[in-house]
Motif scaffolding. Sequence first.
Motif, PDB file in Angstrom:
ATOM      1  N   LEU A  12     -12.123 -10.488 -14.240  1.00  0.00           N
ATOM      2  CA  LEU A  12     -11.090 -10.573 -13.199  1.00  0.00           C
ATOM      3  C   LEU A  12      -9.728 -10.101 -13.716  1.00  0.00           C
ATOM      4  N   SER A  13      -9.405 -10.454 -14.945  1.00  0.00           N
ATOM      5  CA  SER A  13      -8.126 -10.034 -15.525  1.00  0.00           C
ATOM      6  C   SER A  13      -8.042  -8.517 -15.637  1.00  0.00           C
ATOM      7  N   VAL A  14      -9.125  -7.910 -16.117  1.00  0.00           N
ATOM      8  CA  VAL A  14      -9.137  -6.443 -16.249  1.00  0.00           C
ATOM      9  C   VAL A  14      -9.027  -5.794 -14.868  1.00  0.00           C
ATOM     10  N   LEU A  15      -9.782  -6.295 -13.905  1.00  0.00           N
ATOM     11  CA  LEU A  15      -9.756  -5.703 -12.563  1.00  0.00           C
ATOM     12  C   LEU A  15      -8.394  -5.846 -11.887  1.00  0.00           C
ATOM     13  N   GLN A  16      -7.684  -6.930 -12.140  1.00  0.00           N
ATOM     14  CA  GLN A  16      -6.339  -7.081 -11.560  1.00  0.00           C
ATOM     15  C   GLN A  16      -5.403  -5.981 -12.057  1.00  0.00           C
ATOM     16  N   GLY A  48     -17.057 -14.224  -2.965  1.00  0.00           N
ATOM     17  CA  GLY A  48     -15.718 -14.139  -2.406  1.00  0.00           C
ATOM     18  C   GLY A  48     -14.589 -14.339  -3.405  1.00  0.00           C
ATOM     19  N   VAL A  49     -14.916 -14.392  -4.703  1.00  0.00           N
ATOM     20  CA  VAL A  49     -13.862 -14.495  -5.717  1.00  0.00           C
ATOM     21  C   VAL A  49     -13.047 -13.208  -5.693  1.00  0.00           C
ATOM     22  N   ILE A  50     -13.736 -12.080  -5.593  1.00  0.00           N
ATOM     23  CA  ILE A  50     -13.082 -10.784  -5.382  1.00  0.00           C
ATOM     24  C   ILE A  50     -13.207 -10.493  -3.898  1.00  0.00           C
ATOM     25  N   SER A  51     -12.080 -10.456  -3.214  1.00  0.00           N
ATOM     26  CA  SER A  51     -12.122 -10.298  -1.760  1.00  0.00           C
ATOM     27  C   SER A  51     -11.927  -8.857  -1.306  1.00  0.00           C
ATOM     28  N   GLY A  52     -11.605  -7.947  -2.226  1.00  0.00           N
ATOM     29  CA  GLY A  52     -11.453  -6.546  -1.850  1.00  0.00           C
ATOM     30  C   GLY A  52     -10.704  -5.788  -2.922  1.00  0.00           C
ATOM     31  N   TYR A  53     -10.599  -4.499  -2.712  1.00  0.00           N
ATOM     32  CA  TYR A  53      -9.881  -3.622  -3.623  1.00  0.00           C
ATOM     33  C   TYR A  53      -8.877  -2.834  -2.783  1.00  0.00           C
ATOM     34  N   HIS A  54      -7.685  -2.634  -3.328  1.00  0.00           N
ATOM     35  CA  HIS A  54      -6.687  -1.878  -2.577  1.00  0.00           C
ATOM     36  C   HIS A  54      -5.688  -1.223  -3.523  1.00  0.00           C
ATOM     37  N   SER A 148       4.900 -10.230  -8.852  1.00  0.00           N
ATOM     38  CA  SER A 148       3.644  -9.906  -9.504  1.00  0.00           C
ATOM     39  C   SER A 148       2.487 -10.074  -8.523  1.00  0.00           C
ATOM     40  N   PRO A 149       1.610  -9.091  -8.464  1.00  0.00           N
ATOM     41  CA  PRO A 149       0.420  -9.241  -7.631  1.00  0.00           C
ATOM     42  C   PRO A 149      -0.717  -9.955  -8.358  1.00  0.00           C
ATOM     43  N   PHE A 150      -0.487 -10.327  -9.622  1.00  0.00           N
ATOM     44  CA  PHE A 150      -1.557 -10.881 -10.445  1.00  0.00           C
ATOM     45  C   PHE A 150      -1.600 -12.402 -10.369  1.00  0.00           C
ATOM     46  N   ILE A 151      -2.803 -12.925 -10.333  1.00  0.00           N
ATOM     47  CA  ILE A 151      -3.024 -14.365 -10.380  1.00  0.00           C
ATOM     48  C   ILE A 151      -3.220 -14.731 -11.848  1.00  0.00           C
ATOM     49  N   PRO A 152      -2.477 -15.724 -12.358  1.00  0.00           N
ATOM     50  CA  PRO A 152      -2.696 -16.128 -13.758  1.00  0.00           C
ATOM     51  C   PRO A 152      -4.061 -16.795 -13.883  1.00  0.00           C
ATOM     52  N   LEU A 153      -4.913 -16.247 -14.725  1.00  0.00           N
ATOM     53  CA  LEU A 153      -6.296 -16.723 -14.786  1.00  0.00           C
ATOM     54  C   LEU A 153      -6.624 -17.543 -16.017  1.00  0.00           C
ATOM     55  N   GLN A 154      -5.994 -17.242 -17.131  1.00  0.00           N
ATOM     56  CA  GLN A 154      -6.363 -17.935 -18.365  1.00  0.00           C
ATOM     57  C   GLN A 154      -5.228 -18.800 -18.856  1.00  0.00           C
ATOM     58  N   ASP A 155      -5.572 -19.936 -19.421  1.00  0.00           N
ATOM     59  CA  ASP A 155      -4.606 -20.858 -20.024  1.00  0.00           C
ATOM     60  C   ASP A 155      -3.580 -21.378 -19.016  1.00  0.00           C
TER      61      ASP A 155
END
Length: 160
Positions: A12-16, A48-54, A148-155
Amino acid sequence: MIRLDDLDLKILSVLQREGRITKVKLAEAVNLSPSPCWERLKRLEDHGVISGYHAHINPAFFARQTIVLTEIKLRQHRHCDFRQFEDYICQIPEIVECFALGGGLDYLFKVLCADVDGYQRLIDRLLCAEIGIDQYFTYIVTKKIKTSPFIPLQDTGLSR
């Protein structure tokens, strides 16, 4: 509910950051072979964790923009009042984000418009629409500090 492990979070981090990465490059980036990486990716999409690509489009490329944050307080607080307001707001493209709030105010929304005059015309339309607005408060954004469009995923405690 899907359980996410460290590999899922890496994917998910890489894809963001790199939404157009190939599946082979994604597998390399997370240290998996392509087949298991593809299976994980498919599972994340299916659940549904990944809801789409844009594509993230820079609005400043098209025209000058003014960002305005607006707080709204409604006259009444019945379910039908909230529903009427929300249905109307969802139809306005200049309102790019809208949040229902707990506390003293009812809503906060973010408006993207060409200038302050365009914002005022929007507010005039909202007031004329009779959608229950009692008060509104306007804040003109003078400088973006962080977006930021990124969701913090780790830590962060957000992962499951």
